[in-house]
Design a protein around this motif. Structure first.
Motif, PDB file in Angstrom:
ATOM      1  N   PRO A  54      18.089 -16.959  13.649  1.00 25.04           N
ATOM      2  CA  PRO A  54      18.069 -16.619  12.221  1.00 25.04           C
ATOM      3  C   PRO A  54      16.697 -16.759  11.580  1.00 25.04           C
ATOM      4  O   PRO A  54      16.356 -16.011  10.662  1.00 25.04           O
ATOM      5  N   MET A  55      15.901 -17.688  12.069  1.00 22.72           N
ATOM      6  CA  MET A  55      14.560 -17.868  11.504  1.00 22.72           C
ATOM      7  C   MET A  55      13.661 -16.675  11.821  1.00 22.72           C
ATOM      8  O   MET A  55      12.998 -16.115  10.931  1.00 22.72           O
ATOM      9  N   THR A  56      13.616 -16.280  13.080  1.00 20.52           N
ATOM     10  CA  THR A  56      12.754 -15.150  13.451  1.00 20.52           C
ATOM     11  C   THR A  56      13.258 -13.861  12.834  1.00 20.52           C
ATOM     12  O   THR A  56      12.460 -13.012  12.409  1.00 20.52           O
ATOM     13  N   ALA A  57      14.580 -13.698  12.753  1.00 16.83           N
ATOM     14  CA  ALA A  57      15.137 -12.491  12.127  1.00 16.83           C
ATOM     15  C   ALA A  57      14.738 -12.409  10.657  1.00 16.83           C
ATOM     16  O   ALA A  57      14.398 -11.326  10.146  1.00 16.83           O
ATOM     17  N   ALA A  58      14.754 -13.554   9.980  1.00 14.19           N
ATOM     18  CA  ALA A  58      14.383 -13.566   8.564  1.00 14.19           C
ATOM     19  C   ALA A  58      12.928 -13.162   8.368  1.00 14.19           C
ATOM     20  O   ALA A  58      12.593 -12.406   7.449  1.00 14.19           O
ATOM     21  N   VAL A  59      12.054 -13.656   9.236  1.00 14.43           N
ATOM     22  CA  VAL A  59      10.634 -13.309   9.137  1.00 14.43           C
ATOM     23  C   VAL A  59      10.428 -11.823   9.409  1.00 14.43           C
ATOM     24  O   VAL A  59       9.693 -11.142   8.685  1.00 14.43           O
ATOM     25  N   LEU A  60      11.071 -11.307  10.445  1.00 16.59           N
ATOM     26  CA  LEU A  60      10.943  -9.885  10.773  1.00 16.59           C
ATOM     27  C   LEU A  60      11.452  -9.002   9.639  1.00 16.59           C
ATOM     28  O   LEU A  60      10.856  -7.964   9.327  1.00 16.59           O
ATOM     29  N   ASN A  61      12.520  -9.405   8.995  1.00 23.76           N
ATOM     30  CA  ASN A  61      13.073  -8.618   7.892  1.00 23.76           C
ATOM     31  C   ASN A  61      12.184  -8.670   6.655  1.00 23.76           C
ATOM     32  O   ASN A  61      12.128  -7.717   5.878  1.00 23.76           O
ATOM     33  N   ARG A  62      11.498  -9.777   6.474  1.00 22.35           N
ATOM     34  CA  ARG A  62      10.674  -9.959   5.284  1.00 22.35           C
ATOM     35  C   ARG A  62       9.365  -9.181   5.357  1.00 22.35           C
ATOM     36  O   ARG A  62       8.833  -8.735   4.323  1.00 22.35           O
ATOM     37  N   ILE A  63       8.838  -8.998   6.545  1.00 22.48           N
ATOM     38  CA  ILE A  63       7.519  -8.373   6.705  1.00 22.48           C
ATOM     39  C   ILE A  63       7.416  -7.012   6.019  1.00 22.48           C
ATOM     40  O   ILE A  63       6.483  -6.779   5.233  1.00 22.48           O
ATOM     41  N   PRO A  64       8.339  -6.071   6.251  1.00 22.50           N
ATOM     42  CA  PRO A  64       8.193  -4.763   5.601  1.00 22.50           C
ATOM     43  C   PRO A  64       8.508  -4.782   4.109  1.00 22.50           C
ATOM     44  O   PRO A  64       8.213  -3.821   3.398  1.00 22.50           O
ATOM     45  N   GLN A  65       9.073  -5.874   3.630  1.00 21.10           N
ATOM     46  CA  GLN A  65       9.449  -5.954   2.221  1.00 21.10           C
ATOM     47  C   GLN A  65       8.363  -6.534   1.336  1.00 21.10           C
ATOM     48  O   GLN A  65       8.386  -6.351   0.116  1.00 21.10           O
ATOM     49  N   ASN A  66       7.407  -7.238   1.936  1.00 20.14           N
ATOM     50  CA  ASN A  66       6.418  -7.952   1.129  1.00 20.14           C
ATOM     51  C   ASN A  66       5.067  -7.926   1.839  1.00 20.14           C
ATOM     52  O   ASN A  66       4.901  -8.547   2.892  1.00 20.14           O
ATOM     53  N   SER A  67       4.108  -7.228   1.272  1.00 20.75           N
ATOM     54  CA  SER A  67       2.815  -7.065   1.930  1.00 20.75           C
ATOM     55  C   SER A  67       2.036  -8.371   2.004  1.00 20.75           C
ATOM     56  O   SER A  67       1.291  -8.612   2.957  1.00 20.75           O
ATOM     57  N   THR A  68       2.196  -9.220   0.999  1.00 20.12           N
ATOM     58  CA  THR A  68       1.516 -10.519   1.032  1.00 20.12           C
ATOM     59  C   THR A  68       2.051 -11.364   2.174  1.00 20.12           C
ATOM     60  O   THR A  68       1.281 -11.992   2.925  1.00 20.12           O
ATOM     61  N   PHE A  69       3.367 -11.382   2.341  1.00 18.70           N
ATOM     62  CA  PHE A  69       3.958 -12.137   3.439  1.00 18.70           C
ATOM     63  C   PHE A  69       3.560 -11.531   4.784  1.00 18.70           C
ATOM     64  O   PHE A  69       3.288 -12.263   5.742  1.00 18.70           O
ATOM     65  N   ALA A  70       3.506 -10.218   4.860  1.00 12.93           N
ATOM     66  CA  ALA A  70       3.083  -9.559   6.102  1.00 12.93           C
ATOM     67  C   ALA A  70       1.686 -10.005   6.493  1.00 12.93           C
ATOM     68  O   ALA A  70       1.394 -10.243   7.670  1.00 12.93           O
TER      69      ALA A  70
END
Length: 452
Positions: free
Chosen positions: A413-429
């Motif tokens: 769940p941790m890695t999935a959350a990070v992968l899902n967040r990357i395309p949603q937020n350029s700062t987080f990417a």
């Protein structure tokens, strides 16, 4: 620039660890003094006391080539009267204003990775020290985890632990012909916190006892302890403890004082001795980790078992930060951040989720350029107010690099959350991009990633 695909950005932001080479630096070296290229070079420095495996190289920033509208450089020429005149020197011939930079090993690996493999480099999962379980191996493969933590006190001995370490290394990915080896870590502080023992290992005294050694004796002993770890396939130690416990809290400080995990009640002594320990680890070929930034010496509760653990004293200019500052100056490759709340630094967040603590204080004020690893974000009661997914995202957003969880079921769940967040937020990417580069650079420095 915020785009996660611009690899040179991370190289500029992170002063390269030993043997990590930046693209511009390679171009400048290749062209020598004949051509000045318009690229950024990344210099590297060596820390006192580091081993030959962490030897340093340096590359000077390249200068821009003269443009057609810029006056050519001049060189002094001696005159008959002993003075000098300056004769114009034409720019050297080249086919393009900026010759292409040589791709570094780290860039080559990063470019060849899938996004899941990149994100996996930011996670460390637990493996039982006496033998990997099926759930533990599944966690590694599902999350592409790039690091493991040998968990569980055992006296099975070096050969038994080497079998487990070798098993973990078989999960190391190969990218463009380059194997990206696992970080294999454990807690080998001494005293009550010595996970690995038995044949092949010394009995390591507590940090409080180590604090009575001379620094040279402690560094020599730590070198021996590191070589024992390395023989067991362990290349990273989650030690030394750089926390200072004040005299009046020794008997009530649950995480450090009562377990004798402190070198002294004087931060100056903690600084010299924790630094001697980490230098010894480096000389023995093992990566040390100074912990638990910005210090657990002034709390009473243990963040592993207690919620809302608070330090109401430590400030951003506190004398108790001296051991961590010393660790940074000595070239500690890793620093672990605690799960306590520091009300005079950031009263709203646990340190692991605080950009004021990680980005502002540790990276900014103290100048740390290495890898920030979390304390356990799996079973720790202090972070139970966050879901596993939130823990991973908030830690990386705050400036952290490697998420440590002793609960393998958290990895997916941790890695999935990070992968899902990357395309949603350029700062987080961009945060993820920079964190992956820091981890890969450190692996390169330690010889765990080599294109040669």
């Amino acid at each position: 620039m915020r785009k996660p695909t611009v690899h040179a950005t991370a190289s500029r932001r992170r002063a390269a660890r030993p043997r990590a080479v930046a693209r511009g630096g390679q171009a400048a070296i290749a062209l020598g003094v004949l051509v000045a290229v318009a690229a950024c070079g990344n210099g590297t420095t060596s820390a006192p006391g580091t081993s030959s495996a962490a030897g340093a190289t340096s590359a000077s920033p390249a200068s821009p080539s003269p443009s057609p509208t810029t006056p050519a450089a001049t060189s002094p020429t001696a005159t008959a009267t002993g003075g000098t005149t300056h004769k114009p020197v034409p720019p050297p011939p080249h086919t393009s204003p900026t010759p292409p930079a040589v791709e570094s090993c780290v860039n080559r690996v990063y470019d060849g990775m899938t996004q899941a493999q990149r994100v996996g480099q930011l996670f460390m999962t637990a493996v039982t020290s006496t033998g990997m379980t099926s759930s533990e191996s599944t966690a590694i493969t599902q999350g592409r985890a790039g690091s493991v933590f040998l968990m569980g006190h055992s006296s099975a001995g070096a050969s038994a632990f080497k079998t487990v370490s070798d098993q973990a290394q078989r999960f190391s990915p190969t990218v463009r012909g380059v194997t990206v080896h696992m970080l294999v870590s454990t807690d080998q502080e001494g005293g009550k916190v010595q996970v690995l023992s038995g044949p092949g290992f010394s009995t390591i005294p507590s940090a409080t006892t180590q604090g009575t050694f001379t620094t040279s004796a402690l560094q020599s002993s730590a070198t021996t302890w590191a070589r024992q770890l390395k023989a067991a396939g362990v290349n990273m130690n989650l030690a030394p403890v750089a926390d200072t416990v004040p005299p009046n809290l020794v008997n009530v400080n649950q995480p450090i004082g009562r377990l004798q995990r402190y070198y002294s009640t004087d931060p100056a002594v903690v600084a010299t001795h924790s630094t001697a320990f980490l230098r010894g680890m480096q000389q023995g070929g093992v990566l040390p980790t100074a912990k638990h930034f910005p210090g657990l010496g002034r709390v009473t509760g243990n963040t592993d078992t207690t919620a809302n653990v608070r330090d109401t004293v430590t400030t951003t200019t506190d004398p108790y930060l001296a051991p961590f500052r010393s660790a940074v100056q000595a070239g500690s490759p890793f620093i672990m951040v605690s799960n306590a709340i520091y009300t005079k630094i950031d009263p709203a967040s646990q340190a692991a989720f605080s950009s004021k603590v990680i980005t502002g204080l540790l990276r900014g004020s103290l100048g740390f350029k290495g890898v920030v690893i979390s304390d356990d974000l799996g079973n720790a009661v202090a972070v139970a107010d966050h879901t596993p997914a939130q823990r991973a995202i908030d830690f990386i957003s705050a400036g952290g690099d490697i998420v440590l969880t002793v609960r393998p079921s958290d990895i997916a769940p941790m890695t999935a959350a990070v992968l899902n967040r990357i395309p949603q937020n350029s700062t987080f990417a961009k945060d993820v991009h920079d964190a992956v580069f820091r981890v890969l650079n450190e692996k390169h420095s330690a010889g765990l990633l080599s294109c040669g």
